[in-house]
Scaffold this motif. Structure first.
Motif, PDB file in Angstrom:
ATOM      1  N   LEU A  35      -0.014  34.970 -41.604  1.00 43.10           N
ATOM      2  CA  LEU A  35      -0.249  35.046 -43.048  1.00 43.10           C
ATOM      3  C   LEU A  35      -1.189  36.189 -43.443  1.00 43.10           C
ATOM      4  N   PRO A  36      -2.329  36.343 -42.726  1.00 40.97           N
ATOM      5  CA  PRO A  36      -3.223  37.436 -43.136  1.00 40.97           C
ATOM      6  C   PRO A  36      -2.552  38.801 -43.083  1.00 40.97           C
ATOM      7  N   CYS A  37      -1.530  38.957 -42.247  1.00 40.41           N
ATOM      8  CA  CYS A  37      -0.827  40.236 -42.135  1.00 40.41           C
ATOM      9  C   CYS A  37      -0.160  40.609 -43.440  1.00 40.41           C
ATOM     10  N   PHE A  38       0.267  39.590 -44.173  1.00 44.59           N
ATOM     11  CA  PHE A  38       1.073  39.872 -45.359  1.00 44.59           C
ATOM     12  C   PHE A  38       0.243  39.924 -46.629  1.00 44.59           C
ATOM     13  N   VAL A  39      -1.029  39.665 -46.492  1.00 43.73           N
ATOM     14  CA  VAL A  39      -1.884  39.793 -47.663  1.00 43.73           C
ATOM     15  C   VAL A  39      -2.099  41.291 -47.849  1.00 43.73           C
ATOM     16  N   GLN A  40      -1.667  41.795 -48.996  1.00 45.61           N
ATOM     17  CA  GLN A  40      -1.697  43.232 -49.224  1.00 45.61           C
ATOM     18  C   GLN A  40      -3.125  43.771 -49.255  1.00 45.61           C
ATOM     19  N   ALA A  41      -3.298  44.906 -48.585  1.00 43.41           N
ATOM     20  CA  ALA A  41      -4.594  45.577 -48.681  1.00 43.41           C
ATOM     21  C   ALA A  41      -4.748  46.062 -50.118  1.00 43.41           C
ATOM     22  N   GLN A  42      -5.983  46.160 -50.529  1.00 46.77           N
ATOM     23  CA  GLN A  42      -6.224  46.602 -51.905  1.00 46.77           C
ATOM     24  C   GLN A  42      -5.716  48.032 -52.088  1.00 46.77           C
ATOM     25  N   GLN A  43      -4.962  48.233 -53.162  1.00 42.00           N
ATOM     26  CA  GLN A  43      -4.355  49.542 -53.425  1.00 42.00           C
ATOM     27  C   GLN A  43      -5.426  50.551 -53.832  1.00 42.00           C
ATOM     28  N   LYS A  44      -5.481  51.664 -53.092  1.00 39.99           N
ATOM     29  CA  LYS A  44      -6.525  52.654 -53.343  1.00 39.99           C
ATOM     30  C   LYS A  44      -6.030  53.808 -54.209  1.00 39.99           C
TER      31      LYS A  44
ATOM     32  N   GLU B  68      -7.198  56.848 -44.570  1.00 41.94           N
ATOM     33  CA  GLU B  68      -7.430  57.865 -45.601  1.00 41.94           C
ATOM     34  C   GLU B  68      -7.265  59.271 -45.022  1.00 41.94           C
ATOM     35  N   LYS B  69      -7.798  59.453 -43.834  1.00 44.48           N
ATOM     36  CA  LYS B  69      -7.666  60.748 -43.163  1.00 44.48           C
ATOM     37  C   LYS B  69      -6.187  61.057 -42.859  1.00 44.48           C
ATOM     38  N   VAL B  70      -5.465  60.042 -42.441  1.00 38.74           N
ATOM     39  CA  VAL B  70      -4.042  60.225 -42.146  1.00 38.74           C
ATOM     40  C   VAL B  70      -3.308  60.648 -43.416  1.00 38.74           C
ATOM     41  N   ARG B  71      -3.583  59.942 -44.497  1.00 40.43           N
ATOM     42  CA  ARG B  71      -2.959  60.292 -45.780  1.00 40.43           C
ATOM     43  C   ARG B  71      -3.266  61.745 -46.152  1.00 40.43           C
TER      44      ARG B  71
ATOM     45  N   GLN C 141      -2.511  50.321 -45.122  1.00 33.39           N
ATOM     46  CA  GLN C 141      -3.752  49.610 -45.494  1.00 33.39           C
ATOM     47  C   GLN C 141      -4.356  50.126 -46.799  1.00 33.39           C
ATOM     48  N   GLY C 142      -3.524  50.143 -47.854  1.00 31.03           N
ATOM     49  CA  GLY C 142      -4.036  50.485 -49.195  1.00 31.03           C
ATOM     50  C   GLY C 142      -3.896  51.947 -49.560  1.00 31.03           C
ATOM     51  N   TYR C 143      -3.497  52.797 -48.601  1.00 33.21           N
ATOM     52  CA  TYR C 143      -3.426  54.237 -48.874  1.00 33.21           C
ATOM     53  C   TYR C 143      -1.998  54.747 -49.097  1.00 33.21           C
ATOM     54  N   GLY C 144      -1.114  53.835 -49.474  1.00 32.26           N
ATOM     55  CA  GLY C 144       0.262  54.238 -49.754  1.00 32.26           C
ATOM     56  C   GLY C 144       0.513  54.348 -51.247  1.00 32.26           C
ATOM     57  N   ASP C 145       1.685  54.885 -51.591  1.00 35.36           N
ATOM     58  CA  ASP C 145       2.023  55.138 -52.991  1.00 35.36           C
ATOM     59  C   ASP C 145       2.864  54.030 -53.616  1.00 35.36           C
ATOM     60  N   TYR C 146       3.492  53.210 -52.795  1.00 37.04           N
ATOM     61  CA  TYR C 146       4.360  52.182 -53.394  1.00 37.04           C
ATOM     62  C   TYR C 146       4.397  50.932 -52.527  1.00 37.04           C
ATOM     63  N   GLU C 147       4.831  49.844 -53.138  1.00 37.02           N
ATOM     64  CA  GLU C 147       4.861  48.555 -52.449  1.00 37.02           C
ATOM     65  C   GLU C 147       6.154  48.379 -51.669  1.00 37.02           C
ATOM     66  N   THR C 148       6.069  47.675 -50.558  1.00 37.16           N
ATOM     67  CA  THR C 148       7.210  47.564 -49.654  1.00 37.16           C
ATOM     68  C   THR C 148       7.534  46.111 -49.303  1.00 37.16           C
ATOM     69  N   PRO C 149       8.057  45.313 -50.242  1.00 39.13           N
ATOM     70  CA  PRO C 149       8.475  43.970 -49.830  1.00 39.13           C
ATOM     71  C   PRO C 149       9.629  44.057 -48.831  1.00 39.13           C
ATOM     72  N   GLU C 150       9.710  43.043 -47.959  1.00 37.62           N
ATOM     73  CA  GLU C 150      10.698  43.109 -46.878  1.00 37.62           C
ATOM     74  C   GLU C 150      11.649  41.926 -46.928  1.00 37.62           C
ATOM     75  N   GLN C 151      12.913  42.187 -46.842  1.00 36.80           N
ATOM     76  CA  GLN C 151      13.987  41.190 -46.715  1.00 36.80           C
ATOM     77  C   GLN C 151      14.165  40.302 -47.934  1.00 36.80           C
ATOM     78  N   ASN C 152      13.071  39.752 -48.458  1.00 37.21           N
ATOM     79  CA  ASN C 152      13.251  38.762 -49.504  1.00 37.21           C
ATOM     80  C   ASN C 152      13.280  39.438 -50.828  1.00 37.21           C
ATOM     81  N   PHE C 153      14.078  38.872 -51.618  1.00 34.83           N
ATOM     82  CA  PHE C 153      14.396  39.476 -52.855  1.00 34.83           C
ATOM     83  C   PHE C 153      13.500  38.855 -53.936  1.00 34.83           C
TER      84      PHE C 153
END
Ligand code: JFZ
Length: 440
Positions: A11-20, A216-219, A236-248
């Motif tokens: 479960l903790p894996c799927f809790v989204q990191a805060q969007q930066k 952040e450095k990778v980004r 971990q929060g440094y992406g541009d868009y959300e990525t839900p998987e499989q479920n609609f």
């Protein structure tokens, strides 16, 4: 019970990191992504040799590590025709494609200069299979995406390996972790320098924190190489868009841009024991719902080890492509549609919002209805065939500002074999009434 425990463990894996990332700062570079609507995801790797679960099969001990890695010997790519792949993707209507440069198993599909597995050094394919694919995509004006697994279970300096063990703890040996960081960031630099991806699709961020990955450095490193590159939400929060998987999704994801990634059967890679194919109808209706909610669909295929794409996946892509071609104007370059409550089905809007597209679920036998539409309708046509349909306004009270209900008759003979789309040309940008009825 075991599954329930696993669910809570993960479960903790799927809790989204805060969007930066602030949406306004990236709006320009996100435009092509918003317009694209459809991407094709490709999971290609040595797991296709045995047709086992991609990487997870050894991690979850369904197969031993020696048996897993032995699949390298069967990765021939002998019938691989990257132009054919690109052309099929083009035919599906997709505007971008994302291929696994390296999955969690750590096997690179390019000629990595790092001391680690690649299909170039370690398999009979003996060549960089990414380069000709990206070239073919670019020839077809399709944007190029690179899936990259942060997790690398086969690298000796990565902590994780099998699901019930770990090589070491980061906090116990920072030097070792630093060696891993140097390794994966060097590989990223190689992919960036070699192919200059338009989009990065990270995976596996859940095993470590933003600090540990140096997210952040990778980004910043990737943006320094290409300021317009787009980064998915698994950093971990440094992406541009959300990525839900499989479920609609039932409701729209919170972030401004999002993409549903989805398999065509139950597995990402080519699988021997998986015949649970989605039908073209299912894929099309899910796709319509995704774009109605302002998202993109990233639809996955898993080619075989020889480089051929399973017939069932070719069939799905072709049928989807036929439907996309017919309904092009209602799909590509549109905006997400009406909020819930106005129409019992997916909708989209033209960019100026003066054309409303209704996607009719299933076969329609009676009249359909649109509620709370304040605009005058100039005309209604069937998308792709241009037949005109008439409509009737029901329940409009002359002295009340509350709009009536719009009833539209849709005859059987104008309906599409998968999903019929209607175009309502409005008298201007869409205006909705969202209150209740009565004397207002
Ligand atoms: C991830 C990958 O692990 C998967 O192999 C595939 O590449 C997909 C697109 O992305 O999906 C996940 C992520 C997390 C779990 C399972 C699959 N999990 O925690 O069980």
């Amino acid at each position: 019970m075991k599954q329930l425990i696993l669910f809570f463990l993960l479960l903790p894996c799927f809790v989204q990191a805060q969007q930066k990332i602030v949406p306004a700062d990236i709006a320009n570079k996100m435009q092509w992504f918003s317009d694209a609507k459809l991407g094709i995801f490709i999971h290609w790797g040595i797991y296709s040799v045995g047709g086992v679960d991609e990487s997870w099969s050894f991690h979850n001990k369904k197969i031993s590590w020696p048996d897993y890695i032995k699949q390298l010997d069967g990765f021939t790519a002998k019938n691989y025709n990257p132009q054919q792949w690109a052309d099929l993707i083009k035919e599906s209507g997709a505007r971008y494609s994302v291929i696994t440069t390296k999955h969690h198993d750590g096997v690179a599909l390019w000629d990595t200069k790092q001391n680690h597995y690649s299909v170039v050094k370690n398999s009979p394919a003996k060549r960089d299979v990414l380069k000709p694919f990206y070239e073919a995509l670019r020839k077809d004006s399709i944007k190029c995406g690179a899936y990259f697994s942060l997790i690398d279970w086969s690298y000796p300096d990565y902590p994780g390996f099998l699901n019930d063990s770990s090589r070491y703890k980061v906090s116990d040996d920072y030097e070792r972790w630093n060696r891993f960081r140097h390794f994966f960031q060097s590989q990223l630099k190689e992919v960036s320098d070699n192919y200059n991806p338009d989009l990065w699709w990270f995976d596996g961020d859940w095993e470590h924190s933003a600090e540990e990955w140096e997210a952040e450095k990778v980004r910043n490193m990737l943006l320094a190489n290409n300021p317009n590159t787009i980064i998915n939400g698994r950093l971990q929060g440094y992406g541009d868009y959300e990525t839900p998987e499989q479920n609609f999704p039932v409701s729209r994801p919170a972030y401004k841009w999002w993409e549903l990634c989805m398999t065509t059967n139950n597995n990402w890679g080519y699988h021997l024991n998986d015949d649970n194919w989605k039908t073209p109808y299912e894929v099309i209706t899910i796709f319509a719902d995704v774009i109605s909610n302002g998202g993109n669909l990233l639809l996955d295929i898993g080619p075989k080890a020889d480089g051929t794409i399973p017939d069932q996946q070719v069939h799905i892509l072709k049928e989807l492509g036929k439907w996309n071609k017919k309904h092009d104007e209602a799909i590509f370059g549109t905006l997400g549609g009406l909020p819930q409550g106005h129409f019992y089905g997916p909708t989209t809007l033209s960019k100026d919002s003066s054309n409303l597209y209704l996607f009719l679920p299933g076969k329609v036998t009676g009249d359909i209805v649109v509620k709370g539409l304040l605009n005058k309708i100039e005309n209604i046509t069937v998308v792709g065939t241009n037949e005109s349909l008439s409509h009737k306004i029901v329940g409009k009270v002359s002295w009340s500002p509350i709009p009536g209900l719009v009833y539209i008759t849709v005859p059987q003979n104008v309906q599409d074999e998968y999903m019929t789309v209607l175009k309502l040309k409005l008298d201007g940008p869409v205006r909705l009434y969202r209150g209740h009825g009565g004397l207002q």
